[in-house]
Design a protein around this motif. Structure first.
Motif, mmCIF file in Angstrom:
data_model
loop_
_atom_site.group_PDB
_atom_site.id
_atom_site.type_symbol
_atom_site.label_atom_id
_atom_site.label_comp_id
_atom_site.label_asym_id
_atom_site.label_seq_id
_atom_site.Cartn_x
_atom_site.Cartn_y
_atom_site.Cartn_z
ATOM 1 N N ASP A 139 17.000 6.347 21.671
ATOM 2 C CA ASP A 139 17.236 4.993 21.850
ATOM 3 C C ASP A 139 16.034 4.183 21.801
ATOM 4 O OD1 ASP A 139 20.164 5.115 22.237
ATOM 5 O OD2 ASP A 139 19.936 5.162 24.455
ATOM 6 N N LYS A 140 15.057 4.932 22.269
ATOM 7 C CA LYS A 140 13.628 4.017 22.257
ATOM 8 C C LYS A 140 13.109 4.020 20.885
ATOM 9 C CE LYS A 140 9.789 6.344 23.199
ATOM 10 N NZ LYS A 140 9.031 7.098 24.203
ATOM 11 N N PHE A 141 13.277 4.899 20.095
ATOM 12 C CA PHE A 141 12.682 5.095 18.562
ATOM 13 C C PHE A 141 13.657 4.322 17.752
ATOM 14 C CE2 PHE A 141 10.739 9.738 19.226
ATOM 15 C CZ PHE A 141 9.599 9.125 19.522
ATOM 16 N N THR A 142 14.996 4.052 18.017
ATOM 17 C CA THR A 142 15.923 3.167 17.371
ATOM 18 C C THR A 142 15.576 1.815 17.471
ATOM 19 O OG1 THR A 142 17.904 4.760 17.656
ATOM 20 C CG2 THR A 142 18.482 2.689 17.134
ATOM 21 N N GLN A 143 14.967 1.504 18.867
ATOM 22 C CA GLN A 143 14.799 0.069 19.020
ATOM 23 C C GLN A 143 13.154 -0.252 18.336
ATOM 24 O OE1 GLN A 143 16.511 -1.759 20.894
ATOM 25 N NE2 GLN A 143 15.177 -3.714 20.248
ATOM 26 N N LYS A 144 12.446 0.611 18.281
ATOM 27 C CA LYS A 144 11.065 0.457 17.979
ATOM 28 C C LYS A 144 10.848 0.580 16.266
ATOM 29 C CE LYS A 144 6.136 2.171 18.085
ATOM 30 N NZ LYS A 144 5.144 3.021 18.595
ATOM 31 N N TYR A 145 11.668 1.573 15.596
ATOM 32 C CA TYR A 145 11.445 1.842 14.404
ATOM 33 C C TYR A 145 12.746 1.193 13.306
ATOM 34 C CZ TYR A 145 7.792 4.898 15.738
ATOM 35 O OH TYR A 145 6.566 5.348 16.325
ATOM 36 N N ILE A 146 13.824 0.924 14.096
ATOM 37 C CA ILE A 146 15.073 0.558 13.224
ATOM 38 C C ILE A 146 15.273 -1.276 13.813
ATOM 39 C CG2 ILE A 146 17.461 0.419 12.776
ATOM 40 C CD1 ILE A 146 16.736 3.491 12.955
ATOM 41 N N THR A 147 15.647 -1.231 14.886
ATOM 42 C CA THR A 147 16.228 -2.713 15.359
ATOM 43 C C THR A 147 14.992 -3.925 15.456
ATOM 44 O OG1 THR A 147 17.588 -1.484 17.112
ATOM 45 C CG2 THR A 147 17.226 -3.765 17.381
ATOM 46 N N ASP A 148 13.739 -3.197 15.997
ATOM 47 C CA ASP A 148 12.790 -4.335 15.957
ATOM 48 C C ASP A 148 11.678 -4.653 14.595
ATOM 49 O OD1 ASP A 148 13.274 -4.656 18.500
ATOM 50 O OD2 ASP A 148 11.854 -3.489 19.541
ATOM 51 N N ILE A 149 12.323 -3.872 13.603
ATOM 52 C CA ILE A 149 11.523 -4.072 12.441
ATOM 53 C C ILE A 149 12.031 -5.179 11.622
ATOM 54 C CG2 ILE A 149 11.196 -2.866 9.972
ATOM 55 C CD1 ILE A 149 9.587 -1.632 11.956
ATOM 56 N N LYS A 150 10.948 -5.796 11.232
ATOM 57 C CA LYS A 150 11.133 -7.224 10.442
ATOM 58 C C LYS A 150 10.958 -6.989 8.867
ATOM 59 C CE LYS A 150 11.824 -9.717 14.297
ATOM 60 N NZ LYS A 150 11.252 -8.615 15.290
ATOM 61 N N ALA A 151 11.565 -7.669 8.113
ATOM 62 C CA ALA A 151 11.461 -7.393 6.678
ATOM 63 C C ALA A 151 10.278 -7.734 6.099
ATOM 64 C CB ALA A 151 12.660 -8.316 6.017
ATOM 65 N N ASP A 152 9.349 -8.715 6.749
ATOM 66 C CA ASP A 152 7.981 -8.919 6.315
ATOM 67 C C ASP A 152 6.856 -7.907 6.893
ATOM 68 O OD1 ASP A 152 8.306 -10.143 8.765
ATOM 69 O OD2 ASP A 152 7.384 -11.779 8.329
ATOM 70 N N GLU A 153 7.482 -7.274 7.877
ATOM 71 C CA GLU A 153 6.558 -6.143 8.430
ATOM 72 C C GLU A 153 6.513 -4.710 7.663
ATOM 73 O OE1 GLU A 153 7.035 -7.698 13.008
ATOM 74 O OE2 GLU A 153 7.907 -5.887 12.533
ATOM 75 N N GLU A 154 5.199 -4.058 7.469
ATOM 76 C CA GLU A 154 5.329 -2.701 7.138
ATOM 77 C C GLU A 154 6.062 -1.815 8.061
ATOM 78 O OE1 GLU A 154 4.721 -1.560 4.116
ATOM 79 O OE2 GLU A 154 4.573 -3.812 3.443
ATOM 80 N N ILE A 155 6.432 -0.928 7.648
ATOM 81 C CA ILE A 155 7.047 0.205 8.521
ATOM 82 C C ILE A 155 5.882 0.977 9.306
ATOM 83 C CG2 ILE A 155 8.635 2.292 8.685
ATOM 84 C CD1 ILE A 155 9.977 1.037 6.298
ATOM 85 N N PRO A 156 5.885 1.126 10.629
ATOM 86 C CA PRO A 156 4.808 1.818 11.423
ATOM 87 C C PRO A 156 4.666 3.337 10.632
ATOM 88 C CG PRO A 156 6.017 0.673 12.915
ATOM 89 C CD PRO A 156 6.873 0.612 11.681
ATOM 90 N N ALA A 157 3.356 3.620 10.530
ATOM 91 C CA ALA A 157 3.248 5.136 9.866
ATOM 92 C C ALA A 157 3.251 5.882 11.340
ATOM 93 C CB ALA A 157 1.849 5.234 9.415
ATOM 94 N N VAL A 158 3.606 6.991 11.259
ATOM 95 C CA VAL A 158 3.569 7.788 12.514
ATOM 96 C C VAL A 158 2.614 9.381 12.345
ATOM 97 C CG1 VAL A 158 5.072 9.156 14.037
ATOM 98 C CG2 VAL A 158 5.940 7.278 12.984
#
Length: 269
Positions: A139-158
């Protein structure tokens, strides 16, 4: 990862396809099912649920880029992907939109695929996935890497931390499903799936090496031993879609770690 049409669909839902004698849908290539198989599944679904579809023809592609080119050049009328991916894609590419087929609920479960001869690996990875679901990590990963990602933001590297002296398992990624499965401009894996792999690595005490492969090459990569694990989306079994519709012989799946529904992406008129 793959895309599917009419999977796990509500029995009394209806959707109207565009009025055309031929409506070609782009799909990322499946592990096991053929274009002919899915044409048959789609026709049977239309007949069973009284869907107003003239002739939906699935066209398989090995990667998202090829599928997008096909859409741009009118070789297909739309392509199928997950709602999460479609939201991110259309927000960053304003020439495209999600087609109006919200009345049709088609859900896939995301899991990891392992050779059935690697039972120890299957068991430890499956255990890690189940624990991550139970303790709230997924659930935490879903929130951080999917729900909270904005279109103008780069997807966080891991970063996947190296464990000195530990064995290494190789995992296939395609980069075709941002923000779920993504490879950034510098060639570094990023987003939801990579975060899950980093956590699995920590929990099972094994190093993970990522291997980029096209969607169409995933089964060969697993069977040949080039990789040990694949990401895979599987369909709920129905009277239309058999349980082995996209399950090659010799492959087993872990418990699911994410669910998403299928939508169509088309060019804006």
């Amino acid at each position: 990862f793959t895309a599917a049409i009419f999977t796990g669909c509500g029995e009394d839902k209806k959707v109207e396809a565009p009025a055309t004698s031929e409506y070609k849908i782009g799909m990322l290539r499946y592990m096991n099912a053929s274009e002919k198989d899915f044409h048959k599944f789609m026709k049977k679904t239309a007949d069973t649920f009284s869907l107003k579809m003239s002739s939906h023809d699935p066209i398989f592609y090995d990667d998202m880029s090829s599928m997008q080119v096909a859409l741009d050049s009118d070789q297909i009328q739309a392509f199928a992907t997950y709602k999460t991916v479609a939201n991110y894609f259309t927000a960053r590419n304003h020439d495209y939109e999600i087609a109006d087929n919200d009345s049709l609920e088609c859900i896939n479960n995301f899991c990891l695929a392992v050779r059935d001869t690697d039972k120890d690996l299957l068991n430890v990875v499956d255990k890690a996935v189940r624990e991550m679901r139970e303790d709230g990590t997924l659930d935490k990963f879903t929130q951080k890497y999917i729900t909270d990602i904005k279109a103008d933001e780069e997807i966080p590297a891991v970063d996947i931390v190296n464990i000195p002296g530990a064995n290494t398992i190789k995992v296939a990624i395609t980069g075709d499903l941002p923000p779920i499965d993504y490879i950034d401009a510098e060639g570094k894996a990023a987003g939801f799936s990579t975060a899950i792999l980093a956590e699995i690595s920590r929990r099972i005490g094994k190093n993970i090496e990522l291997v980029q492969v096209d969607s169409g090459a995933r089964t060969a990569a697993l069977n040949s031993g080039r990789v040990d694990i694949l990401f895979q989306a599987i369909e709920p079994v129905t009277e239309i879609i058999p349980s082995d519709s996209d399950k090659p012989a010799g492959v087993e799946f872990t418990a699911p770690y994410y669910r998403d529904r299928i939508v169509y992406v088309k060019l804006k008129k």
